[in-house]
Design an enzyme around this catalytic site. Sequence first.
Site, PDB file in Angstrom:
ATOM      1  N   SER A  92       0.718  -1.663  -0.012  1.00  0.00           N
ATOM      2  CA  SER A  92      -0.409   0.225  -0.043  1.00  0.00           C
ATOM      3  C   SER A  92       1.030   1.045   0.098  1.00  0.00           C
ATOM      4  O   SER A  92       1.567   1.216  -0.911  1.00  0.00           O
ATOM      5  CB  SER A  92      -0.557  -0.259   1.343  1.00  0.00           C
ATOM      6  OG  SER A  92      -1.654   1.121   1.233  1.00  0.00           O
ATOM      7  N   ASP A 212      -9.962  -4.786  -5.260  1.00  0.00           N
ATOM      8  CA  ASP A 212      -9.476  -3.294  -4.182  1.00  0.00           C
ATOM      9  C   ASP A 212     -10.162  -2.339  -4.172  1.00  0.00           C
ATOM     10  O   ASP A 212     -10.227  -1.326  -4.946  1.00  0.00           O
ATOM     11  CB  ASP A 212      -7.797  -3.210  -4.013  1.00  0.00           C
ATOM     12  CG  ASP A 212      -7.064  -2.544  -3.427  1.00  0.00           C
ATOM     13  OD1 ASP A 212      -7.908  -1.754  -2.430  1.00  0.00           O
ATOM     14  OD2 ASP A 212      -6.377  -2.454  -3.148  1.00  0.00           O
ATOM     15  N   HIS A 242      -7.527  -5.319  -0.023  1.00  0.00           N
ATOM     16  CA  HIS A 242      -7.301  -4.340  -0.471  1.00  0.00           C
ATOM     17  C   HIS A 242      -5.786  -4.998   0.473  1.00  0.00           C
ATOM     18  O   HIS A 242      -5.060  -5.100   0.115  1.00  0.00           O
ATOM     19  CB  HIS A 242      -7.046  -3.206   0.214  1.00  0.00           C
ATOM     20  CG  HIS A 242      -6.140  -1.920   0.799  1.00  0.00           C
ATOM     21  ND1 HIS A 242      -4.958  -1.816  -0.497  1.00  0.00           N
ATOM     22  CD2 HIS A 242      -4.973  -1.455   1.439  1.00  0.00           C
ATOM     23  CE1 HIS A 242      -4.471  -1.091  -0.311  1.00  0.00           C
ATOM     24  NE2 HIS A 242      -3.946  -0.504   0.892  1.00  0.00           N
TER      25      HIS A 242
END
Length: 272
Positions: A92, A212, A242
């Site tokens: 991320s 996601d 995610h």
Amino acid sequence: MPEPGVPIKGALCFCHGYGGTCTFFFEGIAKQFAASGYGVYAMDFPGFGLSEGLHGYIPNFDDLVDDVIEQYTEIKARPEVRELPRFIMGQSMGGAIALKVHLKEPSDWDGVILVAPMCKIADEMLPSTTTLKVLNLLSKVTPKAKLFPYKDLNEFIFREPGKRKLAVYNVISYDDKTRLKTGMELLSATQDIESQLQKVSAPLLILHGAEDKVTDPLVSQFLYEKASSKDKTLKIYEEGYHGIMEGEPDDRIFAVHNDIISWLDFRCLLIN
């Protein structure tokens, strides 16, 4: 953390995501990589996890990147990994950090692994353009204020309900409104990365969940296409949210971990 008694094939340096830490969920992941022969190294960024600094505050994204470079340069010089392949892995926001680290020192890593990288924040996660302009102005006056609209990301990160319930026990994670300066720095970082995708040249593994809603899997596809890396792989996991390394059903989590380990093993064979 190398696994005792297991020969080390390479060093894997991890960059955690926004609000994340290098403990809790990642600790179990790191043990699996270590058991597969990798020295796994991770750090809590300033202002996150157990590190010093105002919680959730990023006054300058590039300073954060430089701090990561400094810490991992020391680790790569350690005797146990000095002569071994070295890889950087980011999840991320950590994916944005890993990319910026690579762009600043393009020949210092033998591979880059990106898990749901924050190359662009999904539109659903952003305030309106007008609101962003106001927030940007306010960030110059009260940079530490928590004024970004809050969204509970756990429902977007964890597809498996049982793992979503566990997330509340991660008490050192940052789970609050985004500070104004932090939010603007994250947006600026993604814009900078997007303008430099063609400069990404290291062996590259990109992994992303197809569903996601936090970072956009289409941008991972764009990164894959634009990167100048001769050795690049993109894996999109159907139905994945995610948190594909920690928030999916167990069989999917094991598949993601094994995909990463197989990729690492093959690169280590090529290098050695």
